[in-house]
Design an enzyme around this catalytic site. Sequence first.
Site, mmCIF file in Angstrom:
data_model
loop_
_atom_site.group_PDB
_atom_site.id
_atom_site.type_symbol
_atom_site.label_atom_id
_atom_site.label_comp_id
_atom_site.label_asym_id
_atom_site.label_seq_id
_atom_site.Cartn_x
_atom_site.Cartn_y
_atom_site.Cartn_z
ATOM 1 C CE LYS A 256 -4.569 0.888 0.559
ATOM 2 N NZ LYS A 256 -5.726 0.060 0.245
ATOM 3 C CB THR B 142 -15.652 -2.512 -4.342
ATOM 4 O OG1 THR B 142 -14.373 -2.478 -4.962
ATOM 5 C CG2 THR B 142 -15.475 -2.624 -2.832
ATOM 6 C CG LEU C 34 -24.927 7.138 1.196
ATOM 7 C CD1 LEU C 34 -26.028 8.152 1.455
ATOM 8 C CD2 LEU C 34 -25.505 5.825 0.663
ATOM 9 C CG ASP D 174 -21.735 10.493 2.996
ATOM 10 O OD1 ASP D 174 -21.359 9.546 2.283
ATOM 11 O OD2 ASP D 174 -21.044 11.515 3.183
HETATM 12 P P1 NAI Z 1 -15.486 7.403 -1.363
HETATM 13 O O1 NAI Z 1 -14.493 8.408 -0.923
HETATM 14 O O2 NAI Z 1 -16.073 7.487 -2.728
HETATM 15 O O3 NAI Z 1 -16.722 7.378 -0.331
HETATM 16 C C1 NAI Z 1 -16.593 7.471 1.043
HETATM 17 C C2 NAI Z 1 -17.856 8.129 1.572
HETATM 18 O O4 NAI Z 1 -17.859 8.061 2.985
HETATM 19 C C3 NAI Z 1 -17.997 9.599 1.192
HETATM 20 O O5 NAI Z 1 -19.289 9.838 0.679
HETATM 21 C C4 NAI Z 1 -17.766 10.328 2.516
HETATM 22 O O6 NAI Z 1 -18.470 11.552 2.593
HETATM 23 C C5 NAI Z 1 -18.312 9.314 3.502
HETATM 24 N N1 NAI Z 1 -17.832 9.442 4.862
HETATM 25 C C6 NAI Z 1 -16.581 9.720 5.309
HETATM 26 N N2 NAI Z 1 -16.540 9.721 6.643
HETATM 27 C C7 NAI Z 1 -17.789 9.418 7.069
HETATM 28 C C8 NAI Z 1 -18.392 9.258 8.336
HETATM 29 N N3 NAI Z 1 -17.704 9.411 9.463
HETATM 30 N N4 NAI Z 1 -19.703 8.954 8.408
HETATM 31 C C9 NAI Z 1 -20.428 8.804 7.274
HETATM 32 N N5 NAI Z 1 -19.909 8.939 6.034
HETATM 33 C C10 NAI Z 1 -18.616 9.253 5.938
HETATM 34 O O7 NAI Z 1 -14.785 5.979 -1.127
HETATM 35 P P2 NAI Z 1 -15.174 4.578 -1.762
HETATM 36 O O8 NAI Z 1 -14.366 4.326 -2.958
HETATM 37 O O9 NAI Z 1 -16.653 4.464 -1.834
HETATM 38 O O10 NAI Z 1 -14.624 3.575 -0.639
HETATM 39 C C11 NAI Z 1 -15.291 3.419 0.603
HETATM 40 C C12 NAI Z 1 -14.449 2.562 1.519
HETATM 41 O O11 NAI Z 1 -14.252 1.286 0.921
HETATM 42 C C13 NAI Z 1 -13.044 3.115 1.803
HETATM 43 O O12 NAI Z 1 -12.695 2.818 3.131
HETATM 44 C C14 NAI Z 1 -12.151 2.319 0.848
HETATM 45 O O13 NAI Z 1 -10.833 2.139 1.342
HETATM 46 C C15 NAI Z 1 -12.864 0.978 0.820
HETATM 47 N N6 NAI Z 1 -12.613 0.216 -0.392
HETATM 48 C C16 NAI Z 1 -12.907 0.766 -1.612
HETATM 49 C C17 NAI Z 1 -12.683 0.037 -2.767
HETATM 50 C C18 NAI Z 1 -13.023 0.587 -4.108
HETATM 51 O O14 NAI Z 1 -12.988 -0.182 -5.087
HETATM 52 N N7 NAI Z 1 -13.364 1.866 -4.241
HETATM 53 C C19 NAI Z 1 -12.118 -1.319 -2.716
HETATM 54 C C20 NAI Z 1 -11.908 -1.820 -1.373
HETATM 55 C C21 NAI Z 1 -12.132 -1.050 -0.258
HETATM 56 N N1 PHE Z 2 -7.754 0.294 -3.089
HETATM 57 C C1 PHE Z 2 -8.672 -0.749 -3.417
HETATM 58 C C2 PHE Z 2 -8.591 -1.882 -2.382
HETATM 59 O O1 PHE Z 2 -8.214 -1.653 -1.258
HETATM 60 C C3 PHE Z 2 -8.527 -1.212 -4.853
HETATM 61 C C4 PHE Z 2 -7.188 -1.787 -5.242
HETATM 62 C C5 PHE Z 2 -7.001 -3.151 -5.206
HETATM 63 C C6 PHE Z 2 -6.139 -0.987 -5.690
HETATM 64 C C7 PHE Z 2 -5.791 -3.719 -5.598
HETATM 65 C C8 PHE Z 2 -4.929 -1.554 -6.060
HETATM 66 C C9 PHE Z 2 -4.773 -2.922 -6.026
HETATM 67 O O2 PHE Z 2 -8.978 -3.009 -2.595
#
Ligand code: NAI
Ligand code: PHE
Length: 350
Positions: free
Chosen positions: A76, A151, A181, A203
Site C-alpha cells: 500500500k 467492490t 454513500l 454520510d
Molecule cells: P469514497 O471516498 O467514494 O466514499 C466514502 C464516503 O464516505 C464519502 O461519501 C464520505 O463523505 C463518507 N464518509 C466519510 N466519513 C464518514 C463518516 N464518518 N460517516 C459517514 N460517512 C462518511 O470511497 P469509496 O471508494 O466508496 O470507498 C469506501 C471505503 O471502501 C473506503 O474505506 C475504501 O478504502 C474501501 N474500499 C474501496 C474500494 C473501491 O474499489 N473503491 C475497494 C476496497 C475497499
Molecule cells: N484500493 C482498493 C482496495 O483496497 C482497490 C485496489 C485493489 C487498488 C488492488 C490496487 C490494487 O482493494
Amino acid sequence: MALPEWDGELTSVRHDPDTGAWFVIGVHSTRLGPASGGTRAMVYPDPADAVADARRLAGAMTLKMAVAGLPMGGGKSVIALPAPRAALDDATWQRILALHAANLNLLGGNYTTGPDVGTNSADMDTLRTLTPHAFGRSTAAGGPGTSAPATALGVFAAIRAGAAEAGLDGVDGLRVLVQGLGAVGSGVARHAAEAGAKLIVTDVDPARCATAAETFGAEVVGPADVLTRECDVLVPCATGGLLDGATAREVPCAVIAGAANNLLADPVAADVLRRRGITYAPDFVANAGGAIHLVGREVLGWDAGRVTERTLAIGDTLAAVFADAREHATTTVEAAERVAVRTLTGGAPR
Ligand code: NAI
Ligand code: PHE
C-alpha cells in the site's frame, strides 16, 4: 521516532520539503507475486501515522489477494498530504504524483499501485505516463476504469452470505444501514434497494443522503447514529477503524459486511462480535471485488463476465469462512486468516 516492529518486507519513506508531503510505501509480501495495493492520499496528524497506516493497509492487501486467489502480494502507498487534496493547487498535486512515480520506479515492479481513498483513475492515467507500475487507469486511457462497482457487487454478495449465516431470510425486508454513500456505498445501496431492503443511510455529506432518500426512499440518520441505530445489516463504506472492543459491545445489528478497509480498530473487536453472535464478514474478504476487477482485467486479462463471476464467489468464500469459524470456535477474522495462510504457505514462492 521509535519504529515499531513489522512483519512486512520493506517500508520506503520519503519527504518532499517543497510540498511538505510524505510518501510511504509498505511492501508487506511478495510471496504470491508483486505486491499490489492502492495509493491513499490524505492528511495525517503525523508522518508516523502515515507509516503505521501504510503498513496496516499493506498487510490487509496480502490477506485480500491470498483469500481472493489472486497471484499478487500485498502493499500500500500512503501520501500524507500537507493539506486536503481539494485545497492543493494542480502544480502541487502534479509534483506529488511525479515523486510518487519516481518512488514506484525505484521499487522496480516489486510493487504496483492503483486507486484508493484520495486518488482515482485519472491519477492512475497520470502516473502511468511516468511509470509502468500503476494500474486502474480510466477506460478512456485504455484501463479497466473504476473498481467501485465490482467492490459494491462483492459487498452485496457478502451481505447475502452474512444474512444467510445469521439465519435471516434473504435481503427482502431487511433493515440495511449503509454508512458512507461514496462510490462503493451508493452502489451497495442500489443493490440492497433493488433486492427489497429497507434502506437506512448516513454520510457526512448531506447532499449524498438526500440523493439516496430521493432515489431509493432511504431513511436518513446522522453520522453519529451509525453505532446506535438498530438494523439487521450494518454496511460500513466510509473509513476504517469504526469498531473497537467498546463499540463492538454496543452495536445493535445481526450482520456486519462492508467495504471499509481495516474496519476493526483492535483485534478484541472481532472476538466481542463473535461472543455477541454478530456475523462479521471480514473486510479483506468482503471488499475484494475491486482488487478482482483491477488485477483480473489489467494483469490477468479477464473479461467483465469473469470478473463478475469471481466477485460473486466472495459469497461462497464467506460461507466457507463462517462455517470454519463455527467449527473451530474462532472469530471469522481468524478463519479468513487461516484461508490466507494456507494459500501463502502453499503457494509457490517466486
Ligand atoms: P469514497 O471516498 O467514494 O466514499 C466514502 C464516503 O464516505 C464519502 O461519501 C464520505 O463523505 C463518507 N464518509 C466519510 N466519513 C464518514 C463518516 N464518518 N460517516 C459517514 N460517512 C462518511 O470511497 P469509496 O471508494 O466508496 O470507498 C469506501 C471505503 O471502501 C473506503 O474505506 C475504501 O478504502 C474501501 N474500499 C474501496 C474500494 C473501491 O474499489 N473503491 C475497494 C476496497 C475497499
Ligand atoms: N484500493 C482498493 C482496495 O483496497 C482497490 C485496489 C485493489 C487498488 C488492488 C490496487 C490494487 O482493494
